[in-house]
Design a protein around this motif. Sequence first.
Motif, short mmCIF file in Angstrom:
data_model
loop_
_atom_site.label_atom_id
_atom_site.label_comp_id
_atom_site.label_asym_id
_atom_site.label_seq_id
_atom_site.Cartn_x
_atom_site.Cartn_y
_atom_site.Cartn_z
N ARG A 9 0.80 -1.10 0.05
CA ARG A 9 -0.08 0.07 0.02
C ARG A 9 0.90 1.12 0.07
O ARG A 9 2.01 1.37 0.38
CB ARG A 9 -0.91 -0.14 1.28
N GLN A 25 1.17 3.65 1.99
CA GLN A 25 1.56 4.16 3.21
C GLN A 25 2.48 3.18 3.76
O GLN A 25 3.47 3.61 4.57
CB GLN A 25 0.37 4.24 4.43
N ASP A 66 -10.84 -3.45 -3.76
CA ASP A 66 -10.14 -3.41 -2.29
C ASP A 66 -10.00 -1.88 -2.03
O ASP A 66 -9.30 -1.23 -3.01
CB ASP A 66 -9.07 -4.10 -2.23
N THR A 76 -8.26 -0.36 0.09
CA THR A 76 -6.80 -0.03 0.45
C THR A 76 -5.91 -0.31 -0.66
O THR A 76 -4.81 0.30 -0.46
CB THR A 76 -6.40 -0.85 1.46
N GLU A 77 -6.33 -0.67 -1.72
CA GLU A 77 -5.53 -0.78 -3.12
C GLU A 77 -5.08 0.33 -3.47
O GLU A 77 -5.78 1.51 -3.76
CB GLU A 77 -6.22 -1.47 -4.08
N ASN A 80 -8.75 -6.82 3.52
CA ASN A 80 -7.87 -5.71 4.22
C ASN A 80 -8.61 -4.59 5.10
O ASN A 80 -7.96 -3.64 5.10
CB ASN A 80 -7.00 -5.08 2.95
N ASP A 81 -9.62 -4.80 5.44
CA ASP A 81 -10.39 -3.82 6.14
C ASP A 81 -9.88 -3.67 7.54
O ASP A 81 -10.16 -2.48 8.22
CB ASP A 81 -11.93 -4.23 6.55
N TYR A 106 -6.32 -3.62 7.82
CA TYR A 106 -4.92 -3.34 7.43
C TYR A 106 -4.38 -2.37 8.31
O TYR A 106 -3.42 -2.53 8.77
CB TYR A 106 -4.83 -3.09 5.93
N TRP A 107 -5.16 -1.05 8.28
CA TRP A 107 -4.80 -0.05 9.27
C TRP A 107 -5.61 0.28 10.52
O TRP A 107 -5.40 1.08 10.87
CB TRP A 107 -5.00 1.07 8.22
N HIS A 131 -3.65 -8.15 7.31
CA HIS A 131 -3.94 -8.71 6.14
C HIS A 131 -4.85 -10.10 6.31
O HIS A 131 -4.19 -10.93 7.08
CB HIS A 131 -3.14 -8.86 5.00
#
Length: 503
Positions: free
Chosen positions: A97, A99, A141, A143-144, A310-311, A313-314, A325
Motif C-alpha cells: 500500500r 502508506q 479493495d 486499500t489498493e 484488508n478492512d 489493515y490500518w 491482512h
Amino acid sequence: MIIDDQIYDLIIVGTGAGGGTLAAKLAPTGKKILILERGDFMPLEEQNRSNVDIFKRERYHAPEQWYDSAGEPFSPQMNYAIGGNTKIYGAVLTRFREQDFETVNHQSGVSPEWGVKYADFEPYYTEAEQLYQVHGQVGADPTEPPHSRDYPFPSIAHDLQIEPIVEALTQQSLHPAPLPLGLTRQTDDPTNDSEVSGIVPALKHPNVTLKTGAKVVCLHTNPSGRVVKGVEVAIAGQSYLFLADLVVLSCGAVNSAALLLRSSSDRHPNGLANSSGLVGRNLMKSLMTVVVQLSTKPNSGSFQRSVSVNDFYWGDRDFPYPMGHIQNAGGLLTDIIFAEAPPMFSVLAKFMPGFGLKQLATHSIGWWAQTEDLPNPDNRVRVEGEKLYIDYTLNNVEAHDRLIYRWTDMLKTIEKELDGFQRGVMHPRGEIPIQVMANQCGTCRFGEDPKTSVLDLNCRTHDIDNLYVVDSSFFPSNASVSPALTIIANALRVGDHLIERLH
C-alpha cells in the motif's frame, strides 16, 4: 581451485523472485551473464502439489541445519532449486500500500520510511504484473493503491465453498477482494514463478549461462577491498572461481546476509559490505497464523487461494494501529505453509474424531492472518564457524492477536447465516514455526546513509562498488502483505539501473 577462463559482465547468484526476474530483464542486453544456482530444476511432480503428499516430513525443506538463538538445530523451509522459493509460494502477488513506503506508527513501535516511494515503484509493479501474468481486479479493495494499468488477466473464480463466505462478508460491510495471483493456468503447474517468467526466457539468449548445483561459498575482493573480483563456488565437490565486472546476490534475505558475513577478510573483518554493522540485522518474516473453519460439507482440499480482506489493515475503531491482512489458505492439502503446523491436525481431530488427515483437511477452510513485524537489530542472521544462527523474537504481537480475534468474531457472525459449518465450536488456530522463512526480509536494508544502511537506493552496497543485492534483504520495513511482487518490481527497477551502468 579452478579459475574459470572467462570474464563475465555480470554474475547473478540465485534464481528466485529477485535473481530470476533480473536475469530476464538483462538477458536482451547481449551482455555476458552467468547465473549460479545451488539447486537444480525442480521435478514437475513436486511442483504439482495436487499430486504430492505435502505433509511428508521435510519434503520442501533444505538439506541443511540452521540454529535458533538457543542453539537448537532446525531444518529451514527453503527451496534450493531453479525459481527458489517462488516454486513453493502461493503465487499471491500483492502491491504494498502507498502508506507502507512511509513512516507508520504501530502499537509496538515504528515502521521506518523507505527512500523510494510507491510512485517510484508503480511502473515496476505494473511491469511485474504483466511479466508474471497476474490475475486480479482493480478497485475491489479500498486499500489498493492506484494502478496505471489494469491487471493483465481477470481474477479467478472462488471455490464453491468460498463464494458464500465472500457474499456473507460483504453483507457485514467488509470488502473481500480477489487475491492477485500469478498463474500460468496450466494444469500440471498452475503457478507463475521465476523459473517460468525469469530463467526460461533468459536462457533463450545465447549470452546467458546457467550453472546448477553451484553453491557460492565466498566473495573475493581486489587488494583495496572496494571491488569484488571473484566468486568462489563449490560444484560437485570441486572449488571454482568465476570472475565478473558486476556481482548481484539474490540468495534470499538469510543466505545473502550469511554469504556477506562469510566473506570476511583483512579489509572486511566483520564481513563484506558491513561497515555499518547491519548485515544480517533487522530480519523480518511476518507474523502468520492460520485460523480454521470446520465444515460439515467436504471440499476438494486443493483449490486456489482467491480472496483477501484488508478492512483491518490500518486498524479499526477500537484499535487505531495497523493490524494486517487476511487471505484464504486455499485447499489445505496443497498449502505448504499450513503443512508446517501438524499440531493443528491433532486439534482438529478433537472436533472431528475418527477422521483421517485427508478428511480433516477436506472438512476445513483455512484463513491466514498476516501482520507486519517491525525491524529490530537484535533479530538477525549470524554466522559462527560453519553454523548459521537465526535470532528471532516476535514483536508487534498485540496487533496480530487483535487481528486474529477480530477475524474469528467475524467468522462466528457469518456462520450463523451460513449452512455447512460446525457452529458453537472453536476456530482452531496455529502459528507458523521458526523454520518457515516464507516472508524473510530486511537483513541488508537500503538507504542513503552508509552508517544506517547496507545498500544504497539502487541496491548497490555502500562499501563495494560492483556488488548489488536484489532479494528481499533491501527492505527497511516489512508490510502485512506478501513481499513477492515488491521483490520482483524492485529487481526490474534495479535492472534499469544496471542496463545504464552496463552501457
